[in-house]
Design a protein around this motif. Sequence first.
Motif, short mmCIF file in Angstrom:
data_model
loop_
_atom_site.label_atom_id
_atom_site.label_comp_id
_atom_site.label_asym_id
_atom_site.label_seq_id
_atom_site.Cartn_x
_atom_site.Cartn_y
_atom_site.Cartn_z
N GLU A 89 0.81 -1.22 0.00
CA GLU A 89 0.00 0.00 0.00
C GLU A 89 0.85 1.27 0.00
O GLU A 89 0.31 2.38 -0.08
N MET A 90 2.18 1.12 0.08
CA MET A 90 3.06 2.28 0.19
C MET A 90 3.58 2.73 -1.18
O MET A 90 3.85 1.91 -2.05
N THR A 91 3.75 4.03 -1.33
CA THR A 91 4.36 4.57 -2.55
C THR A 91 5.88 4.53 -2.41
O THR A 91 6.41 4.34 -1.30
N THR A 92 6.58 4.71 -3.50
CA THR A 92 8.05 4.75 -3.45
C THR A 92 8.52 5.89 -2.55
O THR A 92 9.48 5.73 -1.78
N GLU A 93 7.85 7.02 -2.61
CA GLU A 93 8.22 8.16 -1.77
C GLU A 93 8.05 7.83 -0.29
O GLU A 93 8.90 8.21 0.53
N GLU A 94 7.00 7.12 0.05
CA GLU A 94 6.78 6.74 1.45
C GLU A 94 7.82 5.73 1.92
O GLU A 94 8.26 5.78 3.07
N GLY A 97 11.00 7.59 2.70
CA GLY A 97 10.92 8.24 3.99
C GLY A 97 11.05 7.27 5.14
O GLY A 97 11.63 7.58 6.18
N GLN A 98 10.52 6.05 4.95
CA GLN A 98 10.49 5.07 6.03
C GLN A 98 11.89 4.64 6.49
O GLN A 98 12.08 4.28 7.65
N ALA A 109 5.70 17.71 12.89
CA ALA A 109 4.45 17.17 12.33
C ALA A 109 4.34 17.50 10.85
O ALA A 109 3.92 16.66 10.03
N ASP A 110 4.73 18.71 10.48
CA ASP A 110 4.66 19.12 9.07
C ASP A 110 5.61 18.28 8.22
O ASP A 110 5.25 17.83 7.12
N GLU A 111 6.83 18.09 8.72
CA GLU A 111 7.80 17.30 7.96
C GLU A 111 7.38 15.83 7.88
O GLU A 111 7.59 15.17 6.86
N MET A 112 6.77 15.33 8.95
CA MET A 112 6.29 13.95 8.92
C MET A 112 5.22 13.79 7.85
O MET A 112 5.21 12.82 7.08
N SER A 113 4.33 14.76 7.77
CA SER A 113 3.27 14.72 6.77
C SER A 113 3.83 14.74 5.36
O SER A 113 3.34 14.06 4.46
N ALA A 114 4.92 15.51 5.17
CA ALA A 114 5.51 15.67 3.83
C ALA A 114 6.39 14.50 3.42
O ALA A 114 6.40 14.09 2.26
N TYR A 115 7.15 13.94 4.38
CA TYR A 115 8.17 12.95 4.03
C TYR A 115 7.90 11.54 4.58
O TYR A 115 8.53 10.58 4.15
N GLN A 116 6.99 11.41 5.53
CA GLN A 116 6.63 10.10 6.09
C GLN A 116 7.87 9.33 6.56
O GLN A 116 8.13 8.18 6.20
N TYR A 117 8.66 9.99 7.41
CA TYR A 117 9.87 9.37 7.95
C TYR A 117 9.54 8.12 8.77
O TYR A 117 8.47 8.00 9.36
N GLY A 118 10.53 7.23 8.85
CA GLY A 118 10.35 6.05 9.69
C GLY A 118 10.37 6.36 11.16
O GLY A 118 9.88 5.59 11.98
N ALA A 379 19.01 13.47 2.74
CA ALA A 379 19.00 12.01 2.71
C ALA A 379 17.83 11.51 1.88
O ALA A 379 17.98 10.61 1.03
N TYR A 380 16.67 12.08 2.11
CA TYR A 380 15.46 11.69 1.37
C TYR A 380 15.64 11.95 -0.12
O TYR A 380 15.33 11.09 -0.96
N SER A 381 16.13 13.11 -0.48
CA SER A 381 16.34 13.48 -1.88
C SER A 381 17.35 12.56 -2.56
O SER A 381 17.14 12.12 -3.70
#
Length: 415
Positions: A89-94, A97-98, A109-118, A379-381
């Motif tokens: 159910e996860m996208t590559t972007e998610e 972030g994980q 909270a804003d960054e979590m919403s944008a990047y879905q970090y682990g 790191a995400y980029s």
Amino acid sequence: MKLKKLISALCAALMFTGCAESIGEIIENDANIGKNAPAVNGTIGDINAINEEAAKTETEFESEEEKAEKAAKERLDKLNKRADELLSEMTTEEKAGQVILARMPSSPADEMSAYQYGGYTLYGNDFKNSDPEGISALTAEISEAAKISPFFAVDEEGGTVARVSAYTQYRDEPFSSPQLLYSRGGKELLEMDTEEKAKLLTSMGINLNLAPVADISTDQSSYIYPRTMGQGAEGTAEGVAAIVKTAADNDLASCLKHFPGYGENTDTHKDTAHDSRELYEFYNRDFVPFEAGINADTEKTPAVMVGHTVYDLIDPDVPASLSPVIHETLRDKLSFDGVVITDDLGMDAIQNYSSDGSVYVQALLADNDMLCVTDSKTAYSDILAAYNSGDITDDILDAHVKRILIMKLEFGIIK
């Protein structure tokens, strides 16, 4: 003559009548036997019930070891199935972030919403100007922004490293070092201390303690010594296992550090450390506490953190955190299939290797599952760029994320 024939006929008639009655009785008795004999006249359901009962009887003769192995397999199959469902159910972007364990930013909270970090790592400053209620509210707010509930990690070793209990709003005095506790009360005192620590951390939403230190050091002048048990292999292993098991019993995940063993080396926060020992020298010493911690709880596997020391006779080109050889040793020799976390990739010891390409990509390709980072956006980029270029494949990314999901399932962080 006629009399003889008459007598014979009469006898025959009497005999026939007697036989007819006997046959009737037999037929009737057979019918009654059928009615009263479910084994003869039973249904398929009756037969299945008998077979199931027989199977139960056979199970009683299984050894405890066989029962444990069967239960472990069933548990692992269930975890794998659920992790696969979540992964699908996860996208590559998610997924990108994980694999990031980010330092707590100013707008978490804003960054979590944008990047879905682990997950996020909280440091001393995050606790200094807050209190238990404030931290609880913060972790709850961040969790609301996360599609996959995150790790909230902290270094609360006790002694010289106490991010939370250094401040009196959380505890009257800092937690003591494991070394002091073990020397005064053995594993029993460590268990009592860990239980209190786990209850404090989990009450605020903290679910991962980046501890215990599983390194062995007996040189009081070495950098890592105050953070160790100050014992040899057996004493360190006993203490580490006690901490990991007690933490798990109280729903707090642990992270053993710093694989393959820090030894008596210099501080990698400030410079590159080199270790000249050969691999075989680690087997009967440095690996023993890590193995004890990994196997301390059969249902909740701790994470393992790989350090930044360069092991000159094992892989002289890169620090352990970027070395496929070191990770292969952990996976194969210690049979570890849990989550591997890098030490902070912002340390000076690691930045010297950024000229060979992104250290974040190098770390994933070396077989780390989570990257402990300060510059989480870079790191995400970098990870997404490596995915788009084909350097990081779906199989590689999925393998890392699946281990993370399984660990979160084991500790009840996600369902």
